[in-house]
Enzyme design. Structure first.
Site, short mmCIF file in Angstrom:
data_model
loop_
_atom_site.label_atom_id
_atom_site.label_comp_id
_atom_site.label_asym_id
_atom_site.label_seq_id
_atom_site.Cartn_x
_atom_site.Cartn_y
_atom_site.Cartn_z
N ARG A 134 0.80 -1.23 0.00
CA ARG A 134 0.00 0.00 0.00
C ARG A 134 0.83 1.29 0.00
O ARG A 134 0.26 2.37 0.13
CB ARG A 134 -0.99 0.04 1.17
CG ARG A 134 -2.06 -1.03 1.09
CD ARG A 134 -3.30 -0.68 1.87
NE ARG A 134 -3.00 -0.19 3.20
CZ ARG A 134 -3.62 0.83 3.79
NH1 ARG A 134 -4.59 1.46 3.17
NH2 ARG A 134 -3.28 1.21 5.00
N ASP A 135 2.14 1.20 -0.13
CA ASP A 135 2.92 2.43 -0.26
C ASP A 135 4.12 2.19 -1.18
O ASP A 135 5.25 2.57 -0.87
CB ASP A 135 3.39 2.93 1.11
CG ASP A 135 3.78 4.41 1.08
OD1 ASP A 135 3.37 5.12 0.14
OD2 ASP A 135 4.50 4.86 2.00
N ILE A 136 3.85 1.53 -2.30
CA ILE A 136 4.91 1.26 -3.26
C ILE A 136 5.27 2.55 -3.99
O ILE A 136 4.41 3.22 -4.56
CB ILE A 136 4.47 0.16 -4.26
CG1 ILE A 136 4.37 -1.18 -3.53
CG2 ILE A 136 5.44 0.07 -5.44
CD1 ILE A 136 5.68 -1.66 -2.92
#
Length: 297
Positions: A134-136
């Protein structure tokens, strides 16, 4: 930055790597031996909120479940009133991909396929372990000159809903980095492997062109573009890109998760079946670059 402190828990601090608004990253050694580690530290005092300490504990919980050569190793966690809260990880001192993009994408292009394959394999392994990152973004990939890769920062990771969990999943918190967030993530909907596929696609777009697929003058405008605007055609920004690879990247950026590659395995298969560039870029010559700089001065 914290000053005047030599120890945190059973670790000796000897080099500050980075200081952020909440956390500090230190190179540390255990008191008992000389093994080097990285410490993500939430100092005691005004910054030590329960929510920030819980984030570190969550990151430790996720990281301990992940085993892959291109995922940062997670070793230890601790907290105390005197020392704050700390997370101990593998020390991997190298610039992140964002820094390397900013230094010039030509320094990445000659080795891009190898870096992308390792980066995708690491994220795919995380998905196989049941987690969506969720934070690539390029800030969360460390890449050495030898093409060693490490995926980092599991602060926003969530369990991938399976089976009945998909039907009963509640609205998720809207969290992430605006420039890389998938439409369903922006809407607070169910996030799964395809959410990370979108963010990974944004990162690949940036690595190929040196530009973001969407820019805006406000956060609200940027999020709206992720929700409803088609990104500029990569073949117009990067003339050397193979059309098939450009199409793959644009599929990753599809607004509907069902229109994206199902997972990073599919991305890797297509990457290996073709190539990124018409003409494979050559490794830049540092001596030639130095001469060019001298000629410009």
């Amino acid at each position: 930055m914290s000053t005047g402190r030599e120890f945190v828990g059973p670790y000796r601090m000897y080099h500050l790597i980075r200081a952020g608004a909440l956390f500090e990253i230190w190179a540390v050694r255990p008191v008992a031996d000389n093994t080097q580690f990285a410490m993500k530290w939430l100092p005691p005092g005004d910054r030590h909120a329960k929510s920030a300490a819980a984030e570190l504990k969550h990151e430790f919980h996720v990281g301990k479940q992940l085993e892959h050569k291109a995922i940062i190793e997670t070793h230890d966690f601790g907290t105390s009133r005197k020392d704050g809260t700390w997370l101990i990880m593998e020390l991997f001192k190298t610039p992140n991909l964002k820094q390397q993009i900013q230094a010039g994408i030509e320094n990445l292009h000659w080795r891009l396929e190898e870096v992308l394959d390792l980066a995708a394999d690491a994220l795919d392994s995380m998905h196989d372990s049941g987690w969506v990152h969720r934070d690539i973004k390029p800030d969360n990939y460390l890449v050495s000159d030898d093409n060693d890769v490490r995926l980092i920062d599991f602060n926003l990771a969530m369990k991938i809903p399976k089976g009945l969990g998909k039907l009963f999943s509640s609205k998720t918190p809207v969290q992430g980095t605006y420039s890389y967030m998938a439409p369903e993530q922006i809407r607070g909907k169910l996030c799964d492997e395809r959410t990370d596929v979108y963010s990974f696609g944004v990162m690949v777009y940036e690595m190929m062109s040196g530009k973001m697929p969407f820019t805006a003058t406000s956060p609200a405008e940027l999020l709206q573009k992720h929700l409803g605007t088609k990104p500029p055609d990569l073949t117009m920004l990067q003339k050397n890109i193979q059309p098939e690879f450009a199409q793959l990247v644009h599929r990753m950026l599809a607004k509907d998760p069902g229109d994206r590659p199902e997972n990073l395995k599919q991305f890797r298969r297509e990457l290996k079946a073709g190539r990124c560039f018409h003409i494979k870029p050559k490794k830049p010559d540092p001596e030639a670059a130095d001469k060019d700089n001298l000629n410009q001065e």
